[in-house]
Write a protein that holds these residues in place. Structure first.
Motif, mmCIF file in Angstrom:
data_model
loop_
_atom_site.group_PDB
_atom_site.id
_atom_site.type_symbol
_atom_site.label_atom_id
_atom_site.label_comp_id
_atom_site.label_asym_id
_atom_site.label_seq_id
_atom_site.Cartn_x
_atom_site.Cartn_y
_atom_site.Cartn_z
ATOM 1 N N LEU A 1 0.850 -1.245 0.001
ATOM 2 C CA LEU A 1 -0.024 -0.126 -0.009
ATOM 3 C C LEU A 1 1.014 1.391 0.026
ATOM 4 N N SER A 2 0.802 2.047 -0.904
ATOM 5 C CA SER A 2 1.492 3.150 -1.196
ATOM 6 C C SER A 2 1.211 4.323 -1.845
ATOM 7 N N TRP A 3 1.485 5.582 -1.324
ATOM 8 C CA TRP A 3 1.046 6.687 -2.216
ATOM 9 C C TRP A 3 2.272 7.706 -1.999
ATOM 10 N N ASN A 4 2.434 8.562 -2.963
ATOM 11 C CA ASN A 4 3.257 9.784 -2.957
ATOM 12 C C ASN A 4 2.658 10.854 -2.101
ATOM 13 N N TYR A 5 3.168 11.804 -1.442
ATOM 14 C CA TYR A 5 2.987 12.970 -0.801
ATOM 15 C C TYR A 5 2.648 14.038 -1.851
ATOM 16 N N ASP A 6 3.519 13.989 -2.799
ATOM 17 C CA ASP A 6 3.692 15.249 -3.856
ATOM 18 C C ASP A 6 4.436 16.239 -3.226
ATOM 19 N N GLN A 7 5.009 15.715 -2.121
ATOM 20 C CA GLN A 7 6.022 16.645 -1.315
ATOM 21 C C GLN A 7 7.469 16.093 -1.358
ATOM 22 N N MET A 8 8.265 17.175 -1.105
ATOM 23 C CA MET A 8 9.902 16.699 -1.050
ATOM 24 C C MET A 8 10.403 17.240 0.266
ATOM 25 N N GLY A 9 11.329 16.661 0.810
ATOM 26 C CA GLY A 9 12.108 16.947 2.082
ATOM 27 C C GLY A 9 13.433 17.716 1.405
ATOM 28 N N VAL A 10 13.325 19.098 1.600
ATOM 29 C CA VAL A 10 14.656 19.685 1.212
ATOM 30 C C VAL A 10 15.485 19.859 2.498
ATOM 31 N N VAL A 11 16.675 19.229 2.193
ATOM 32 C CA VAL A 11 17.449 19.327 3.347
ATOM 33 C C VAL A 11 18.693 20.213 3.071
ATOM 34 N N LYS B 1 11.466 22.360 -5.703
ATOM 35 C CA LYS B 1 12.538 22.431 -6.741
ATOM 36 C C LYS B 1 12.789 23.926 -6.839
ATOM 37 N N ARG B 2 11.871 24.915 -6.546
ATOM 38 C CA ARG B 2 12.081 26.282 -6.584
ATOM 39 C C ARG B 2 13.151 26.914 -5.639
ATOM 40 N N LEU B 3 12.969 26.355 -4.244
ATOM 41 C CA LEU B 3 13.828 26.558 -3.210
ATOM 42 C C LEU B 3 15.158 26.067 -3.544
ATOM 43 N N LEU B 4 15.270 24.966 -4.276
ATOM 44 C CA LEU B 4 16.782 24.482 -4.596
ATOM 45 C C LEU B 4 17.663 25.483 -5.486
ATOM 46 N N LYS B 5 16.496 26.271 -6.491
ATOM 47 C CA LYS B 5 17.250 26.950 -7.542
ATOM 48 C C LYS B 5 17.637 28.460 -6.814
ATOM 49 N N LEU B 6 16.727 28.798 -5.829
ATOM 50 C CA LEU B 6 17.005 30.092 -5.154
ATOM 51 C C LEU B 6 18.498 30.580 -4.877
ATOM 52 N N SER C 1 27.254 25.878 1.322
ATOM 53 C CA SER C 1 27.453 25.900 -0.210
ATOM 54 C C SER C 1 27.212 24.195 -0.479
ATOM 55 N N SER C 2 26.471 24.121 -1.438
ATOM 56 C CA SER C 2 26.143 22.713 -2.011
ATOM 57 C C SER C 2 25.649 21.986 -1.038
ATOM 58 N N SER C 3 24.857 22.419 0.100
ATOM 59 C CA SER C 3 24.335 21.465 0.795
ATOM 60 C C SER C 3 22.942 21.189 0.647
ATOM 61 N N ARG C 4 22.376 22.210 -0.017
ATOM 62 C CA ARG C 4 20.960 22.073 -0.405
ATOM 63 C C ARG C 4 20.399 20.649 -1.347
ATOM 64 N N ALA C 5 19.505 19.913 -0.957
ATOM 65 C CA ALA C 5 19.063 18.948 -1.846
ATOM 66 C C ALA C 5 17.525 18.497 -1.547
ATOM 67 N N ALA C 6 16.983 17.709 -2.172
ATOM 68 C CA ALA C 6 15.743 17.347 -2.148
ATOM 69 C C ALA C 6 15.367 16.012 -2.450
ATOM 70 N N PHE C 7 14.444 15.477 -1.229
ATOM 71 C CA PHE C 7 14.150 13.873 -1.641
ATOM 72 C C PHE C 7 12.624 13.757 -1.516
#
Ligand SMILES: Cc1cc2nc3c(=O)[nH]c(=O)nc-3n(C[C@H](O)[C@H](O)[C@H](O)COP(=O)(O)OP(=O)(O)OC[C@H]3O[C@@H](n4cnc5c(N)ncnc54)[C@H](O)[C@@H]3O)c2cc1C
Length: 471
Positions: free
Chosen positions: A226-236, A282-287, A343-349
């Protein structure tokens, strides 16, 4: 001499040589002698945090000292180096995880590298004044949690694995598994076959899938998932705080788009886990860095529009709590201000829910994310996986001690029942919190705010919550 150089070359090519880690590591293509093929008692597919910890728990237990155990990990061996910069991937570990790691002697390696204890935790709602706080004083003076980098944890486990003198334990990195053939449910002496891409085949009495959320072992079991996506990402990201403090508080603010968590690393740095809608992530990663930091501080501090009715009800609840001599939530601490991002520490999962209806099949068991996946809002994912490790190791030890086969169905069944009894309610509670907090309709905000405020005020309820999260 030439032979030695050739062997070294083979190891180098497969990037699995390590000064500190001299197991029976060898690239699969070089495995030709019978020792590395044929039948194993236990094969663990997947050497992430959960798979490696399970391997360590089995390899260190004298009851399994004659068992042939193989760990297959698809990624290459990574040489670990403790850098000054923190990794952006961290986990909040519970007291129970600490106990497990201590019993395996792994905790001291983590302490020798680095960890940050969490002594306070404050969780609050952006749409009302409701908050809940946890303190080590409420937890028999035990720390609320520990923030540890994933790589540090994995290295600590591998160091301890390296220290065991179990000669029957092997790891293969860059293991490319092509296919599994699992026994049918009636087979009396079940054997699973693990076919590798290079044509080699291993068989085992017990196959353990620790191969993460997209588990191929689970797929081969043919169980319902049983699975579903949250349409969310975890920005770290790794954050620099504006002020130096002892920094032992974990902060989480519930925004209408998802929770933002700031987890302490050291006196000036914290780790970010910002769960938000995919497009926004995705927008936050590019800011540009400065704009990202501004948005982050806004997310922590900004006053969101509030409903007058909710405010009125909440102040009435607070005054009732005050009159009853209970905490009314007024003693809130202010979150830190963020000054910069490494620097370069931003990523999203991507974030998703997953529940395997069965954790076992004949001669097969699942552990960790292969069996269950949760939203990181409660920092429970890998802790649940370590709970699986503890339970499965204990039951396999019981079976072995009692003279039963390692894949004895009644012990595997007990593993599944015991873990699902803990994991499923935890998953449901996390799911309910996610749903409750991604809505900003006033009646829902009121319901959750009153619930949070009462939970905060009622010490026994809070303690119950803490002890469930710790197990
Ligand atoms: C943003 C974020 C924050 C989080 N924060 C927390 C937290 O604070 N606390 C917490 O408890 N949890 C947290 N989690 C969850 C936690 O990261 C996971 O629960 C954990 O990583 C699962 O570990 P695992 O070993 O089961 O699976 P994985 O980490 O997915 O490891 C699976 C391993 O199997 C290997 N593999 C896969 N397929 C094969 C194959 N066919 N053959 C061989 N090997 C294979 C992979 O290479 C990998 O090494 C967080 C997750 C996210 C995304």
């Amino acid at each position: 001499m030439l032979l030695t150089r050739n062997i070294y070359q083979i190891f180098r090519t497969h990037r699995i040589i390590s000064k500190n880690f001299n197991y029976n590591l060898r690239p699969l293509s070089s495995i030709s002698d019978a020792k590395y093929k044929g039948n194993y008692d236990i094969i663990i597919a997947g050497g992430g945090m959960v798979g490696c910890t399970l391997a360590c728990a089995l390899a260190k237990n004298s009851l399994f000292s004659t068992f042939k155990i193989l760990l297959l990990e698809s990624s290459p061996y990574k040489q670990f180096e403790l850098r000054k910069e923190y990794s952006n991937r961290v986990v909040a570990l519970s007291q129970n995880t600490k106990s497990l790691m201590s019993s395996l002697n792994v905790w001291k390696h983590i302490e020798d590298m680095r960890l940050q204890p969490v002594k306070h935790m404050q969780v609050w709602d952006a749409c009302s004044d409701a908050l809940i706080s946890f303190n080590s004083a409420d937890n028999y003076n035990d720390d609320v949690a520990y923030i540890v980098e994933n790589d540090v944890l994995l290295h600590a486990v591998n160091t301890e694995l390296n220290n065991t003198d179990n000669k029957n334990f092997n790891i293969v990195y860059e293991a490319k598994i092509a296919d599994y053939t699992l026994p049918n449910s009636e087979e009396v002496n079940p054997k699973s076959l693990v076919k590798m891409n290079n044509g080699d085949t291993y068989s085992c009495q017990l196959l353990i899938g620790a191969d993460g959320a997209n588990s191929a072992v689970r797929r081969a079991m043919g169980v319902q998932y049983l699975s579903w996506n949250y349409d969310q990402m975890g920005v770290v990201a790794t954050l620099y705080l504006a002020e130096e403090t002892d920094n032992t508080t974990a902060w989480q603010r519930w925004l209408p788009s998802g929770p933002i968590a700031i987890l302490p690393l050291d006196s000036q740095r914290s780790s970010l886990v910002w769960s938000t809608w995919e497009d926004n992530a995705k927008r936050l990663l590019k800011l540009p860095e400065e704009q990202f930091v501004d948005e982050l501080n806004d997310a922590l501090w900004k006053q969101y529009p509030r409903s007058g009715a909710v405010e009125g009800c909440m102040s009435w609840v607070s005054s009732c709590l005050r009159r009853a001599g209970l905490p009314d939530g007024a003693a809130r601490q202010l979150p830190p201000s963020v000054q910069g991002v490494a620097s370069s520490s931003r990523a999203a999962f991507p974030l998703a829910f997953g529940h395997s209806t069965r954790y076992i099949a004949n001669g097969v068991a699942l552990v960790g994310d292969a069996a269950h996946r949760v939203h990181p809002l409660a920092g429970q994912g890998v802790n649940l996986g370590f709970g699986d490790v503890k339970e499965l190791t204990e039951l396999l030890a019981d079976a072995t001690y009692g003279g039963f086969d390692i894949n004895d169905p009644s012990y595997l069944q007990r593993y599944e029942s015991n873990r699902q009894r803990h994991n499923v309610p935890t998953q449901l509670a996390i799911e309910a919190l996610h749903r409750l907090y991604t809505v900003d309709l006033p009646p829902v905000v009121l319901l959750r705010s009153v619930g949070l405020q009462l939970t905060n005020a009622l010490h026994p309820v809070k303690k119950l919550l803490m002890s469930h999260a710790a197990t």
